[in-house]
Design a protein around this motif. Structure first.
Motif, PDB file in Angstrom:
ATOM      1  N   CYS A  40      -3.792 -10.694   0.308  1.00  0.00           N
ATOM      2  CA  CYS A  40      -2.719 -10.077   1.117  1.00  0.00           C
ATOM      3  C   CYS A  40      -1.343 -10.373   0.516  1.00  0.00           C
ATOM      4  O   CYS A  40      -1.004 -11.518   0.246  1.00  0.00           O
ATOM      5  CB  CYS A  40      -2.775 -10.590   2.554  1.00  0.00           C
ATOM      6  N   ARG A  94      -1.517  -8.000   9.361  1.00  0.00           N
ATOM      7  CA  ARG A  94      -0.694  -8.915   8.576  1.00  0.00           C
ATOM      8  C   ARG A  94      -0.372 -10.192   9.368  1.00  0.00           C
ATOM      9  O   ARG A  94      -0.456 -11.306   8.835  1.00  0.00           O
ATOM     10  CB  ARG A  94       0.610  -8.196   8.183  1.00  0.00           C
ATOM     11  N   HIS A 149       1.452  -8.977   2.032  1.00  0.00           N
ATOM     12  CA  HIS A 149       2.373  -8.737   3.159  1.00  0.00           C
ATOM     13  C   HIS A 149       3.074  -7.395   3.112  1.00  0.00           C
ATOM     14  O   HIS A 149       4.153  -7.232   3.663  1.00  0.00           O
ATOM     15  CB  HIS A 149       3.460  -9.833   3.219  1.00  0.00           C
ATOM     16  N   CYS A 150       2.478  -6.394   2.459  1.00  0.00           N
ATOM     17  CA  CYS A 150       3.182  -5.121   2.303  1.00  0.00           C
ATOM     18  C   CYS A 150       3.330  -4.366   3.620  1.00  0.00           C
ATOM     19  O   CYS A 150       4.242  -3.572   3.797  1.00  0.00           O
ATOM     20  CB  CYS A 150       2.453  -4.245   1.279  1.00  0.00           C
ATOM     21  N   CYS A 159      -5.697  -0.834   2.881  1.00  0.00           N
ATOM     22  CA  CYS A 159      -5.040  -1.963   2.201  1.00  0.00           C
ATOM     23  C   CYS A 159      -5.098  -1.783   0.690  1.00  0.00           C
ATOM     24  O   CYS A 159      -6.187  -1.748   0.105  1.00  0.00           O
ATOM     25  CB  CYS A 159      -5.734  -3.264   2.592  1.00  0.00           C
ATOM     26  N   PRO A 160      -3.945  -1.666   0.023  1.00  0.00           N
ATOM     27  CA  PRO A 160      -3.968  -1.450  -1.421  1.00  0.00           C
ATOM     28  C   PRO A 160      -4.427  -2.678  -2.207  1.00  0.00           C
ATOM     29  O   PRO A 160      -4.778  -2.580  -3.373  1.00  0.00           O
ATOM     30  CB  PRO A 160      -2.510  -1.104  -1.755  1.00  0.00           C
TER      31      PRO A 160
HETATM   32  S1  SF4 Z   1      -2.100  -3.700   3.731  1.00  0.00           S
HETATM   33 FE1  SF4 Z   1      -3.322  -5.382   2.875  1.00  0.00          FE
HETATM   34  S2  SF4 Z   1      -1.903  -6.521   1.556  1.00  0.00           S
HETATM   35 FE2  SF4 Z   1      -0.649  -5.194   2.889  1.00  0.00          FE
HETATM   36  S3  SF4 Z   1      -0.148  -6.519   4.675  1.00  0.00           S
HETATM   37 FE3  SF4 Z   1      -1.989  -5.383   5.213  1.00  0.00          FE
HETATM   38  S4  SF4 Z   1      -3.675  -6.742   4.618  1.00  0.00           S
HETATM   39 FE4  SF4 Z   1      -1.852  -7.504   3.574  1.00  0.00          FE
END
Ligand code: SF4
Ligand code: SF4
Length: 417
Positions: A13, A37, A15-16, A75-76
């Motif tokens: 993760c 997140r 945090h995007c 989620c990228p």
């Molecule tokens: S999309 Fe994926 S990387 Fe981005 S905040 Fe959510 S879990 Fe984290």
């Protein structure tokens, strides 16, 4: 390196925040702690010891996660959210133990000793027609609506198909039996949805499969994993792996929640678990491999609502649509955000009723606007949640498993004699 039990799935993760708008609980509350997140941060703090498992805020926000996995495909970074959540819930369960209502529900719904009696009683109550009359808003009336939604009923909008006999497809479209599949029966599916099992067997036979029964099979363990009881879930996995043996016949499942769990037996159960998991197919996947052969037209307006554990967990998107496309005449309507969770999520609808209804509400409004006669979905919890919700909201639509619609189409075509 120390075994992190699944917390490592959260490491990616960055945090995007791309996942926030895919999370039904974040959309319901707008609280970052109810988002993927936010929950990942809480789980990391749990793993590191910065937060105790008894921390009330930590428990509140993790308990309010549906486990729908809607955050994973968007989620990228490829965060394995469900793996982390499983590890976190196991740790939460170890501290004060499983709450007694959850333990009681697991015992009643999945315990070999009592579930047969409970489902038998439920079928008796269902047969009286009272659940349908009493269904509505409020906890008890909603539960009545859930039970009413399990009732086998071939009528759609008060109109049965029999009597309209369109031209039957050519017999050459009806393949001889060439392959064997084995049926995973499950707990709720066997107790309250035997008619979906029957439709599964008939439609697969019409597509060249002989479906065999497997004795000694048990609950898939999905509800146990959601409750943080990973050890009990693994014991059930081992029993199922032994019962189904080392053959190569596909294991057909018509419950998305069970299918998602069975496909994950490879995690933790070694090579035998992995080869078991590779055999598991949702009934729509198996039918789609063969076409499926088209049936007779049905003049119904249908909204397809993909179960989270089929779409997000198993990544099975096209096969149910292919199945519906084999029924000429269906008017398939799209609803925005159909991929969002309905709020059922195993025992979630019972133990978190407020959040569950808040998640369900926008979906019901979209269905009201789309005005289908049938909502098709392939998971028992979703059938019950949507069925009860539609009744509570006075929306005149019924909920059916997609395979029930194909079955009706085949019956109308004269496939069953
Ligand atoms: S999309 Fe994926 S990387 Fe981005 S905040 Fe959510 S879990 Fe984290
Ligand atoms: S599993 Fe569902 S409810 Fe839980 S964080 Fe992910 S999207 Fe939100």
């Amino acid at each position: 390196m120390a075994d992190r039990s699944g917390f490592e799935g959260l490491d990616a993760c960055v945090h995007c925040g791309f996942c926030l708008q895919a999370c039904p609980t974040f959309l319901a509350t707008g609280d970052e702690a109810d988002s993927p997140r936010g929950r990942i941060e809480l789980m990391r703090a749990l793993e590191s010891g910065a937060l105790e498992p008894t921390d009330p805020d930590l428990r509140l926000h993790l308990d309010r996660c549906l486990g729908c996995r809607g955050c994973e495909p968007v989620c990228p970074s490829g965060v394995a959210y469900a793996l982390g959540l499983e590890a976190a819930r196991e740790r939460l369960t170890r501290a004060p133990g499983v709450a007694w209502p959850v333990r009681a529900a697991l015992w009643a719904l999945t315990g070999a000793e009592v579930s047969g009696i409970l489902y038998g009683l439920a079928r008796l109550v269902r047969a009286t027609g009272l659940p349908g009359i009493l269904a509505g808003r409020g906890r008890v009336r909603f539960a009545m609506g859930m039970l009413a939604a399990t009732k086998p009923d071939r009528r759609i909008g008060g109109w049965a198909v029999s009597g309209s006999r369109p031209a039957a497809p050519s017999p050459s479209a009806h393949p001889p039996i060439r392959r064997t599949a084995v049926l995973f029966r499950g707990c709720i599916m066997d107790g309250l949805f035997a008619h979906v099992h029957a439709a599964t067997i008939r439609t697969l036979a019409a597509n060249g499969y002989e479906v065999r029964e497997v004795p000694g099979q048990v609950c898939c363990g999905a509800l146990h994993v959601h409750a943080g009881l990973r050890g009990e879930a693994r014991a059930l996995a081992r029993a199922n792996i032994a019962a189904f043996g080392d053959g190569d016949a596909p294991i057909v499942v018509n419950s998305a929640g069970c299918g998602a769990m069975l496909k994950e037996y490879g995690h933790g159960e070694g090579e035998r678990g992995a080869s078991f998991a590779a055999r598991v197919k949702d009934v729509t996947e198996l039918l789609a491999e063969r076409g499926p052969v088209p049936g007779a037209p049905l003049p119904w307006r249908v909204a397809y609502d993909p179960p989270c554990h089929l779409l997000h967990a198993q990544r099975v998107a096209e096969p149910p649509l292919k199945l519906l496309a084999a029924i000429p005449g269906l008017d398939i309507v799209q609803t925005a955000d159909a991929a969002q969770c309905c709020g059922s999520a195993g025992l979630f609808t019972l133990v978190q009723p407020e959040m569950s209804r808040a998640v369900l509400a926008p979906k019901l409004e979209q269905l009201r606007a789309a005005a289908p006669q049938v909502v098709a979905t392939g998971n028992p919890g979703c059938v019950m949640q949507l069925g009860a919700g539609l009744r509570a909201a006075d929306i005149p639509a019924v909920v059916r498993h997609p395979v029930e619609l194909l079955d009706e189409s085949y019956r109308a075509a004269g496939f069953y004699g």
